[in-house]
Enzyme design. Structure first.
Site, PDB file in Angstrom:
ATOM      1  N   ASP A  15       0.869  -1.139  -0.117  1.00 50.41           N
ATOM      2  CA  ASP A  15      -0.012   0.001   0.019  1.00 50.41           C
ATOM      3  C   ASP A  15       0.804   1.277   0.055  1.00 50.41           C
ATOM      4  OD1 ASP A  15      -2.324  -1.537  -0.120  1.00 50.41           O
ATOM      5  OD2 ASP A  15      -2.648  -1.349   2.092  1.00 50.41           O
ATOM      6  N   ARG A  96      -0.413   2.221  17.397  1.00 52.17           N
ATOM      7  CA  ARG A  96      -0.722   3.146  16.535  1.00 52.17           C
ATOM      8  C   ARG A  96      -0.733   4.507  16.971  1.00 52.17           C
ATOM      9  NH1 ARG A  96       0.803  -0.115  13.245  1.00 52.17           N
ATOM     10  NH2 ARG A  96      -0.653  -0.935  11.748  1.00 52.17           N
ATOM     11  N   ASP A 125      -7.137   1.046  11.924  1.00 51.64           N
ATOM     12  CA  ASP A 125      -6.075   1.881  11.871  1.00 51.64           C
ATOM     13  C   ASP A 125      -6.299   3.168  11.409  1.00 51.64           C
ATOM     14  OD1 ASP A 125      -4.492  -0.158  12.750  1.00 51.64           O
ATOM     15  OD2 ASP A 125      -3.399  -0.718  11.033  1.00 51.64           O
ATOM     16  N   SER A 179      -2.330 -10.013   5.017  1.00 53.02           N
ATOM     17  CA  SER A 179      -2.162  -8.755   5.499  1.00 53.02           C
ATOM     18  C   SER A 179      -1.698  -8.777   7.090  1.00 53.02           C
ATOM     19  CB  SER A 179      -3.334  -8.035   5.892  1.00 53.02           C
ATOM     20  OG  SER A 179      -3.110  -6.741   6.400  1.00 53.02           O
TER      21      SER A 179
END
Length: 407
Positions: A15, A96, A125, A179
């Protein structure tokens, strides 16, 4: 005129590899500053600078946030026994906000006007990154390509075709395109056969931090973990720093098949998703901390902790780390953990963690009271009055019901 700057949360995966040239195409050839927050990804950071620059970034920051991640995020979650839906030890959720905080700091240092991330419109996320930015730098714009009309790639195949069209090489094994999110606390796996909850995970193919319970040794391994005020400080009597300790516990737990979770969880955006998590060292820490709490906390505190823990967990999962409530709850758990000090011995065997004894200078266990042999501190006759008063409301209600039935 100087180009406008955009800070990109960069992992080097598919990505974010696509996003760098895409941003330059759609944002007037802006200067893209890639930032990788290293929270223990290991070899995943190898070769990142070369890849980022080759795809159009002006520079790459690789920020070592591993110890900050453990001390400022993991330890508060351990103190709160924060486990989402009784299974997920919040590996991605905790990391995060730490990464996003550094993104904000670099964006301010660089004079960037926006922060970009590669999270999809389906995932958690996006919420975690953006809530942190809003809390710490509301003036910064947020660019989320997956949610924009100008982003016309809807699959990994589309992204691979985009890179091929632009002459950008990217290697990805077709049978291993899970993923994944990795840090020192955990490794998550989503996608492929895991998208059907009816499928049993192929642990031999999936696992990377350890072995399956079936492949673990036939002989149990004992490990002792020491805590001070709710924070782990030593393994098997050896004092270690946060990074060294978690690394060691990952090795110990991994080889014993500990910390493997298969969960179909409720995402922030409302849908369910299925994933497999590996958290070997973290599972040992959580288990030991809980065992010590059983020994050291009074009944009312332990009961309230369950309520506060549930709220704390929801805040962490949904990215509400930099909020007054989360900070207040952390202050409460810091205080509640003041006596959570001692040593917990555990037996690890084929995926199981089994208590093998705990000691603490703050232990509330009193053998004179608890023993079946009557001690000096407890008189069995005292229970008469206690039960009469404790059950008084039940007795009064029963008497009332009897009178009603007679009428």
């Amino acid at each position: 005129m100087a180009k406008e700057k955009i800070v990109l949360a960069y992992s080097g995966g598919l990505d974010t590899t696509v996003i760098i040239p895409w941003l330059k195409e759609h944002y007037n050839d802006a200067e893209i500053i890639a930032v990788c927050g290293d929270v223990g990804q290991g070899k995943e950071t190898d070769g990142l600078e070369e890849r980022a620059l080759a795809t159009g970034a002006s520079k790459l920051y690789i920020e070592n946030l591993t110890e900050e991640f453990i001390v400022d995020a993991i330890y508060p979650c351990i103190k709160a026994n924060a486990v989402y839906e009784h299974k997920y030890l919040l590996g991605t959720s905790m990391a995060r906000p730490i990464i996003a905080k550094r993104l904000v700091e670099i964006a301010k240092e660089e004079g960037a006007y926006a922060i970009c991330h590669g999270a999809t419109g389906k995932g958690n996320d996006q919420v975690r990154f953006e809530l942190t930015v809003k809390a710490l730098a509301p003036e910064l714009q947020i660019i989320a390509p997956w949610r924009l009309d100008t982003w016309d790639m809807q699959s990994r195949e589309d992204e691979m075709a985009y890179l091929e069209k632009h002459g950008i090489p990217f290697e990805m094994k077709a049978d291993d395109s899970y993923s994944r999110d990795r840090n020192l606390w955990h490794l998550s796996h989503e996608g492929l056969e895991l998208e059907d909850p009816a499928n049993e995970p192929n642990f031999k193919h999936i696992l990377q931090l350890g072995v399956s319970p079936e492949e673990a040794p036939d002989t149990p391994e004992y490990v002792t973990l020491d805590f001070e005020a709710g924070v782990p400080v030593a393994v098997n009597g050896e004092k270690l720093g946060p990074v060294e300790m978690l690394t060691l516990l990952n090795e110990i737990g991994g080889r014993n098949g500990v910390g493997i979770t298969d969960i179909c969880e409720n995402r922030v955006v409302g849908m369910k998703s299925r994933g497999v998590y590996e958290t070997p060292g973290g599972s040992i820490m959580y288990y030991a901390h809980r065992e010590l709490e059983y020994l050291c906390l009074d009944k009312k505190t332990q009961s309230f902790n369950e309520i506060a823990s549930n709220m704390f967990t929801e805040l962490v999962y949904s990215g509400e780390w930099y909020t007054p409530l989360r900070e207040s709850l952390s202050a409460y758990f810091d205080d509640a953990n003041k006596t959570v000090t001692g040593s917990v011995k555990m037996k690890l065997y084929k995926g199981n963690i089994i208590s093998a004894g705990a000691t603490s200078p703050y232990s509330l266990y009193n053998e004179s009271m608890a023993s079946f042999t009557t001690g000096e501190l407890y008189n069995h006759k005292d229970a008469d009055g206690f039960i009469n008063l404790f059950g008084l409301s039940m007795k009064v209600r029963a008497m009332m019901m009897q009178n009603v039935d007679k009428q």
